[in-house]
Design a protein around this motif. Structure first.
Motif, PDB file in Angstrom:
ATOM      1  N   THR A   1       1.048  -1.240   0.268  1.00  0.00           N
ATOM      2  CA  THR A   1       0.012   0.059   0.564  1.00  0.00           C
ATOM      3  C   THR A   1       1.154   1.192  -0.246  1.00  0.00           C
ATOM      4  O   THR A   1       1.034   2.125  -0.651  1.00  0.00           O
ATOM      5  CB  THR A   1      -1.016   0.188   1.670  1.00  0.00           C
TER       6      THR A   1
ATOM      7  N   ALA B   1      -0.500   0.375  -4.233  1.00  0.00           N
ATOM      8  CA  ALA B   1      -2.253   0.918  -4.035  1.00  0.00           C
ATOM      9  C   ALA B   1      -2.972  -0.530  -3.667  1.00  0.00           C
ATOM     10  O   ALA B   1      -2.490  -1.805  -4.007  1.00  0.00           O
ATOM     11  CB  ALA B   1      -3.321   1.397  -5.523  1.00  0.00           C
TER      12      ALA B   1
ATOM     13  N   LEU C   1      -6.842  -1.854  -1.905  1.00  0.00           N
ATOM     14  CA  LEU C   1      -7.720  -2.373  -2.703  1.00  0.00           C
ATOM     15  C   LEU C   1      -8.489  -2.760  -1.000  1.00  0.00           C
ATOM     16  O   LEU C   1      -8.197  -3.529  -0.902  1.00  0.00           O
ATOM     17  CB  LEU C   1      -8.647  -3.302  -2.826  1.00  0.00           C
TER      18      LEU C   1
ATOM     19  N   LEU D   1      -8.760   2.497  -2.111  1.00  0.00           N
ATOM     20  CA  LEU D   1      -8.157   2.619  -2.884  1.00  0.00           C
ATOM     21  C   LEU D   1      -6.535   3.778  -2.465  1.00  0.00           C
ATOM     22  O   LEU D   1      -6.962   4.731  -2.600  1.00  0.00           O
ATOM     23  CB  LEU D   1      -7.943   2.376  -4.564  1.00  0.00           C
TER      24      LEU D   1
ATOM     25  N   ALA E   1      -2.822   5.082  -6.856  1.00  0.00           N
ATOM     26  CA  ALA E   1      -4.451   5.099  -6.633  1.00  0.00           C
ATOM     27  C   ALA E   1      -4.791   5.636  -7.712  1.00  0.00           C
ATOM     28  O   ALA E   1      -5.578   5.840  -8.682  1.00  0.00           O
ATOM     29  CB  ALA E   1      -4.529   5.534  -5.297  1.00  0.00           C
TER      30      ALA E   1
ATOM     31  N   LEU F   1      -7.517   4.482 -10.780  1.00  0.00           N
ATOM     32  CA  LEU F   1      -8.743   4.575 -11.257  1.00  0.00           C
ATOM     33  C   LEU F   1      -8.537   5.381 -12.053  1.00  0.00           C
ATOM     34  O   LEU F   1      -9.923   5.700 -12.779  1.00  0.00           O
ATOM     35  CB  LEU F   1      -8.764   5.638  -9.415  1.00  0.00           C
TER      36      LEU F   1
ATOM     37  N   GLY G   1      -4.919   8.415  -2.087  1.00  0.00           N
ATOM     38  CA  GLY G   1      -5.960   7.676  -1.970  1.00  0.00           C
ATOM     39  C   GLY G   1      -7.542   7.917  -2.099  1.00  0.00           C
ATOM     40  O   GLY G   1      -7.365   9.342  -2.525  1.00  0.00           O
TER      41      GLY G   1
ATOM     42  N   LEU H   1     -10.675  -3.611 -10.726  1.00  0.00           N
ATOM     43  CA  LEU H   1      -9.258  -3.245  -9.819  1.00  0.00           C
ATOM     44  C   LEU H   1      -8.543  -3.369  -9.285  1.00  0.00           C
ATOM     45  O   LEU H   1      -6.967  -3.234  -9.657  1.00  0.00           O
ATOM     46  CB  LEU H   1      -9.980  -2.558  -8.419  1.00  0.00           C
TER      47      LEU H   1
ATOM     48  N   VAL I   1      -2.238  -3.074  -7.915  1.00  0.00           N
ATOM     49  CA  VAL I   1      -3.381  -3.071  -6.906  1.00  0.00           C
ATOM     50  C   VAL I   1      -3.527  -4.208  -6.040  1.00  0.00           C
ATOM     51  O   VAL I   1      -3.505  -6.159  -6.392  1.00  0.00           O
ATOM     52  CB  VAL I   1      -4.745  -3.209  -7.016  1.00  0.00           C
TER      53      VAL I   1
END
Length: 367
Positions: A46, A50, A52, A148, A153, A157, A194, A211, A217
């Motif tokens: 993270t 990224a 989730l 996210l 992120a 996205l 995020g 995602l 991710v």
């Protein structure tokens, strides 16, 4: 773990299980505490790319009416009337004694306020809101909530919703994400850049899978969510803040706007205004233990002479700082950064010092 009749599930429960999530009870829900990557790996992923998160257990509500902001201000110390359209704000529900009943996020969506409250408190929060604001309060049980988080992120996205790349920290937009109508905020509770994505429950799993198909991710569980927010110096309700703590003691003064500080008009205003003027008797601080042993919640904090001056409210290993980190309350005289203190671990005093929060520099982009 199999489903228990006493535990609620989220629209992503089956997906979590298919991904190898270790499911545990949390706030009345069956939730993933970790995935095969493990808490340490999930935390570091993270911070680097990224993650989730499923935060669908949290409460989502709408407050209707042209006077919604004014009426909500009777329950919280935050400046809601001054919140611009498309902006969001962190605040707290306070009681008559100035203690914190819960913390929450409030978004001005234009024709209504969008509110997110904590899972463990959402029934009480909903009752509080309905008691104060009546039928203007509408629960949104048909929506899931995804977070996210991480430096990748935005890049992830925007492949599904290009307009989200233009959003800045603490802003809101109603946008289609991969063709699904969503409420999106650029926010989160990890200290990273995020988004939080409110999505129709019946389409949440499909969006999550979309995602997760991105190479940057990974699914992240509650374990890494806790270590991430601890490193970011963010409070966890029921641990770092509760009905015995005021926003001033909790170092949340920044969340109370100047007008509200002066005017009051919210539960517990007398205590909070007195602490603003005279200072609180104790303060929430960061704590860095020396060595490698973490200080857990409830650990006693003492001065050099052994006198008890406070307690740890959250503690553990900080993967990003490669060492133990903690938060807790100490008498105000000991709250200055760099102050030497001791942590009583298994009856033995261990050296530590008060440290500036957050432990990790924030990665989000301010507008």
């Amino acid at each position: 773990m199999t489903d228990s009749p006493s535990l609620k599930t989220t629209p992503l429960t089956a997906l979590h299980e298919s991904l190898g999530g270790k499911m545990v009870p949390f706030a009345g829900y069956l939730m993933p505490v970790q995935f095969p990557l493990g808490v340490l790996g999930e935390h570091r992923h993270t911070r680097a790319k990224a993650g989730l998160f499923d935060v669908s257990h949290m409460g989502q509500l709408r407050i209707d009416g042209s006077d919604a902001a004014t009426r909500l201000e009777s329950l919280v110390p935050g400046d809601i009337v001054g919140l611009g359209i498309g902006r969001m704000r962190y605040t707290q529900f306070t009681n008559a004694d100035g203690g914190i009943l819960d913390d929450l996020m409030v978004t001005n969506a234009g024709d209504h306020l969008f509110v997110v409250v904590n899972a463990a408190c959402k029934e009480a929060d909903t009752a509080l809101l309905k008691d104060g604001l009546g039928t203007a309060v509408v629960e949104l049980p048909d929506r899931a909530l995804l977070a996210l988080q991480g430096p990748a992120a935005e890049g992830v996205l925007k492949t599904l919703a290009p307009a989200t790349a233009e959003m800045t920290f603490m802003t809101y937009a109603a946008v289609d994400v991969d063709g699904i109508p969503c409420f999106v905020t650029r926010s989160g509770y990890t200290g990273e850049d995020g988004y939080e994505i409110s999505v129709p429950a019946d389409r949440a799993a499909a969006l999550a899978e979309r995602l997760l198909a991105h190479p940057d991710v990974e699914p992240i569980g509650l374990g890494a969510r806790d270590s991430l927010r601890l490193e970011a110096g963010l409070c966890l309700y029921g641990h770092d803040i509760d009905t015995t703590t005021s926003p001033i003691e909790a170092a949340l003064t920044w969340s109370i706007g100047k007008r509200r500080r002066e005017e009051g008009g919210f539960p517990g205003a007398a205590r909070i205004q007195a602490e603003l003027a005279d200072g609180p008797a104790r303060r929430r601080v960061g704590i860095k233990p020396e060595g490698r042993a973490p200080a857990r919640e409830g650990t006693e904090i003492t001065a050099a002479d052994g006198r008890a001056i406070g307690r740890v409210t959250s503690g553990g290993f900080g993967p990003s700082v490669d060492g133990p980190v903690a938060m807790g309350y100490v008498e105000t005289a000991f709250a200055k950064d760099g102050t030497d203190v001791q942590l009583v671990v298994r009856g033995k005093p261990m050296p530590a010092r008060v440290a500036r929060l957050p432990f990790v520099a924030p990665g989000y982009k301010r507008g």
